[in-house]
Design a protein around this motif. Structure first.
Motif, PDB file in Angstrom:
ATOM      1  N   HIS A   9      -9.617   4.922  12.582  1.00 23.81           N
ATOM      2  CA  HIS A   9     -10.027   4.479  11.250  1.00 23.81           C
ATOM      3  C   HIS A   9      -9.511   5.489  10.240  1.00 23.81           C
ATOM      4  CE1 HIS A   9     -13.432   1.961  13.047  1.00 23.81           C
ATOM      5  NE2 HIS A   9     -12.681   1.139  12.354  1.00 23.81           N
ATOM      6  N   GLU A  47       0.872  -1.181   0.000  1.00 22.30           N
ATOM      7  CA  GLU A  47       0.000   0.000   0.000  1.00 22.30           C
ATOM      8  C   GLU A  47       0.901   1.219   0.000  1.00 22.30           C
ATOM      9  OE1 GLU A  47      -3.068   0.198  -0.496  1.00 22.30           O
ATOM     10  OE2 GLU A  47      -4.152  -1.488   0.378  1.00 22.30           O
ATOM     11  N   GLN A  79     -12.155   1.719   4.904  1.00 19.68           N
ATOM     12  CA  GLN A  79     -11.088   0.864   4.393  1.00 19.68           C
ATOM     13  C   GLN A  79     -10.116   0.374   5.473  1.00 19.68           C
ATOM     14  OE1 GLN A  79      -8.272   2.523   1.554  1.00 19.68           O
ATOM     15  NE2 GLN A  79      -7.412   0.526   1.115  1.00 19.68           N
ATOM     16  N   SER A  80      -9.565   1.299   6.281  1.00 18.36           N
ATOM     17  CA  SER A  80      -8.327   0.972   7.007  1.00 18.36           C
ATOM     18  C   SER A  80      -8.438   1.290   8.497  1.00 18.36           C
ATOM     19  CB  SER A  80      -7.171   1.778   6.418  1.00 18.36           C
ATOM     20  OG  SER A  80      -7.135   1.645   5.018  1.00 18.36           O
ATOM     21  N   SER A  81      -7.553   0.659   9.256  1.00 17.40           N
ATOM     22  CA  SER A  81      -7.540   0.918  10.696  1.00 17.40           C
ATOM     23  C   SER A  81      -6.130   0.742  11.250  1.00 17.40           C
ATOM     24  CB  SER A  81      -8.481  -0.042  11.428  1.00 17.40           C
ATOM     25  OG  SER A  81      -8.106  -1.371  11.148  1.00 17.40           O
ATOM     26  N   HIS A 117     -14.291  -2.985  10.486  1.00 14.68           N
ATOM     27  CA  HIS A 117     -14.392  -2.061   9.340  1.00 14.68           C
ATOM     28  C   HIS A 117     -15.809  -1.803   8.823  1.00 14.68           C
ATOM     29  CE1 HIS A 117     -10.146  -3.438   9.300  1.00 14.68           C
ATOM     30  NE2 HIS A 117      -9.947  -2.156   9.073  1.00 14.68           N
ATOM     31  N   THR A 173      -8.265   5.850   5.631  1.00 16.93           N
ATOM     32  CA  THR A 173      -8.284   5.208   4.317  1.00 16.93           C
ATOM     33  C   THR A 173      -6.903   5.295   3.690  1.00 16.93           C
ATOM     34  OG1 THR A 173      -9.374   5.125   2.163  1.00 16.93           O
ATOM     35  CG2 THR A 173      -9.016   7.316   3.073  1.00 16.93           C
ATOM     36  N   HIS A 174      -6.505   4.220   2.995  1.00 19.85           N
ATOM     37  CA  HIS A 174      -5.267   4.276   2.214  1.00 19.85           C
ATOM     38  C   HIS A 174      -5.542   4.855   0.818  1.00 19.85           C
ATOM     39  CE1 HIS A 174      -3.714   1.112   5.055  1.00 19.85           C
ATOM     40  NE2 HIS A 174      -2.565   1.689   4.790  1.00 19.85           N
ATOM     41  N   SER A 220      -6.924  -3.598   7.237  1.00 12.10           N
ATOM     42  CA  SER A 220      -7.841  -2.975   6.277  1.00 12.10           C
ATOM     43  C   SER A 220      -8.816  -4.021   5.793  1.00 12.10           C
ATOM     44  CB  SER A 220      -7.082  -2.364   5.081  1.00 12.10           C
ATOM     45  OG  SER A 220      -6.602  -3.380   4.235  1.00 12.10           O
ATOM     46  N   ALA A 229     -13.369  -0.594  -1.100  1.00 12.30           N
ATOM     47  CA  ALA A 229     -13.516  -1.063   0.285  1.00 12.30           C
ATOM     48  C   ALA A 229     -14.833  -1.832   0.409  1.00 12.30           C
ATOM     49  CB  ALA A 229     -13.493   0.117   1.255  1.00 12.30           C
TER      50      ALA A 229
END
Ligand code: GLY
Length: 388
Positions: free
Chosen positions: A214, A144, A200-202, A191, A216-217, A154, A229
Motif C-alpha cells: 500500500h 498520476e 490511496q494506492s496499491s 483500500h 500513496t500517490h 487506487s 482518498a
C-alpha cells in the motif's frame, strides 16, 4: 431545520457559481480548465481535458438543467464533444471525465450525442477489467505522478464505477454492471482499512491480484489519510449503492467511511489536505475533498436505511455545504477583485513529485467546483442526489 438549511444560501451560492461559469465561457478557448489561481481566477488548462476536464461540461449540464438556458446546453454539447480523443485511452480515470462530461448529458438533458460518446468510453473501460486482479487497474495512460500501469490500483480508480453502471442502465447490458460491481467491491476491500479510513494506492501481484504494498500517490505518507482518498471512496460507493441498494457490504463500508470523516474532520467541517499532516492546523485545506464528501453525504442522506441515519447525514451534508459557501466561495476574504463564484482553498497536489500541471495549493479546481455546484443544486431541490 438547521440554520444551514436556509434555502437562500443554496440558491445564492449556485447563482454565484453560475456567474463564474459565465465568466469561464468568456475566457476559455479550446483547452479545458484544470485549476485556477485563487487570487486572479486565471486557469491552468490542459489541451485534452486530462482526468479533470469532464467536470467542466458536467457543470454546464447542471447549469442547463438548473436554468433551462440553451446557451449552457449548447456549450455543454461542444465541450463534451471535445473529450472524444480520450475515449479509448487506457486509464481507469477516464470514468470521471466521461461520466460527468458526457453521461450526465444523457441523465440531465437526454442528449443523444453525449450518450453515444459516453458509451464509447464505457465500452473501452469495461475492456480494461483484469480478471486476475478482480478490478480495472490504473492503466498505462493513467494520469498520476508515477507508479501507474496494469498492476497498480487506487481508490481514485472508483471513478470507473458510475460510468459503467450508467452504461448498464442505458444499454440493458448487464455485463457493464457486473464489471462495475466487481471493481467497486475489490477496490474498496483493497483500500479501506478496518477503522473506515482509506489508503490511496496499491501495487498488486499481476499473477494473482495479491497486495504487494500500500502507498500513496498524493498524500502525506503511505500510512496517512489523504483527504481526497477518503472523499473519492465515499462518493463513488454512494453512486454504486444508488444502482445496487441491496449491497449490504457497500452500505456498511460507506457508513463506516462517512462516520470516520465526520469523527476526524475539524469542527469547521473543512478538511485539511491530509488528515495526518503533523503541521495541522498550519497547513493547506482541501475544499475539493470537502466538496466531494459533501456530495457523498447528500447521497447517503437519501440512501441510508433508517430515518435517523438519513437525517444525520443530511445535517452533516448541509453543514459541510454551508461551510464551503460561507468561507470559501468568492466573494470571501479581502480580495474583492477576483471573480465571484470560485471555490478556493483546494490543494491539488503539494508533493515534490507532482506533475507540473497539478502543482497547486489554495486553488480553485474544476472538480471541486463541480461537486459543490452539484451539491447546491441537490440542496436547492433541482436535482435528486442519488440520480447522479
Ligand atoms: N487522482 C484523482 C485526484 O487527484 O484526486
Amino acid at each position: 431545520m438547521s440554520a444551514a438549511s436556509d434555502k437562500s444560501l443554496w440558491s445564492s451560492g449556485a447563482e454565484r457559481m453560475c456567474r463564474r461559469i459565465d465568466q469561464n465561457l468568456g475566457v476559455l478557448k479550446s483547452e479545458f480548465p484544470h485549476w485556477a489561481n485563487s487570487q486572479t481566477g486565471q486557469w491552468t488548462t490542459t489541451p485534452d481535458g486530462d482526468w479533470t476536464g469532464g467536470a467542466w461540461p458536467g457543470m454546464l449540464w447542471l447549469a442547463a438543467k438548473r436554468t433551462g438556458d440553451t446557451r449552457y446546453r449548447d456549450a455543454a454539447r461542444l465541450w463534451s464533444s471535445r473529450l472524444k480523443p480520450r475515449a479509448r485511452l487506457q486509464t481507469a480515470f477516464k470514468g470521471f471525465g466521461f461520466y460527468y462530461g458526457a453521461a450526465l448529458g444523457d441523465v440531465l438533458c437526454a442528449d443523444t450525442d453525449a450518450a453515444a460518446l459516453a458509451l464509447e468510453a464505457a465500452e473501452s473501460l469495461k475492456g480494461q477489467f483484469d480478471n486476475r486482479l478482480g478490478l480495472i487497474p490504473l492503466g498505462g495512460d493513467a494520469e498520476e505522478s508515477e507508479d501507474v500501469g496494469n498492476s497498480f490500483s487506487s481508490i481514485d480508480s472508483l471513478q470507473a464505477t458510475p460510468l459503467l453502471f450508467w452504461a448498464a442502465q442505458k444499454t440493458g447490458d448487464a455485463s457493464y454492471a457486473d464489471v462495475a460491481a466487481r471493481h467497486t467491491s475489490r477496490v474498496l476491500d483493497v483500500h479501506m482499512r478496518s477503522d473506515g479510513s482509506i489508503v490511496q494506492s496499491s501495487e498488486l501481484n499481476p499473477k494473482d491480484g495479491g497486495i504487494v504494498r500500500h502507498f500513496t500517490h498524493k498524500g502525506f505518507s503511505d500510512d496517512s489519510v489523504w483527504g481526497r482518498a477518503q472523499a473519492w471512496g465515499l462518493v463513488y460507493t454512494a453512486i454504486a449503492l444508488a444502482h445496487r441498494p441491496q449491497e449490504k457490504r457497500w452500505m456498511e463500508q460507506l457508513m463506516k467511511g462517512a462516520d470516520w470523516w465526520l469523527a476526524n474532520v475539524p469542527s469547521s467541517m473543512i478538511a485539511f489536505w491530509d488528515f495526518n499532516d503533523p503541521a495541522i492546523p498550519d497547513t493547506e485545506t482541501d475544499t475539493a475533498a470537502t466538496a466531494i464528501t459533501c456530495s457523498a453525504l447528500l447521497k447517503l442522506a437519501q440512501l441510508a436505511l433508517s430515518e435517523g441515519h438519513r437525517a444525520r447525514y443530511r445535517d452533516a451534508g448541509e453543514r459541510t455545504a454551508a461551510a464551503l459557501v460561507g468561507n470559501f466561495l468568492t466573494p470571501v476574504g479581502e480580495n474583492r477583485d477576483r471573480p465571484d463564484g470560485m471555490l478556493v482553498g483546494a490543494c491539488f497536489n503539494k508533493r515534490r513529485d507532482a506533475r507540473a500541471q497539478d502543482s497547486a495549493t489554495n486553488a480553485e479546481t474544476i472538480f471541486g467546483s463541480y461537486y459543490l455546484f452539484e451539491s447546491l443544486n441537490v440542496l436547492d431541490g433541482l436535482v435528486e442526489a442519488a440520480r447522479i
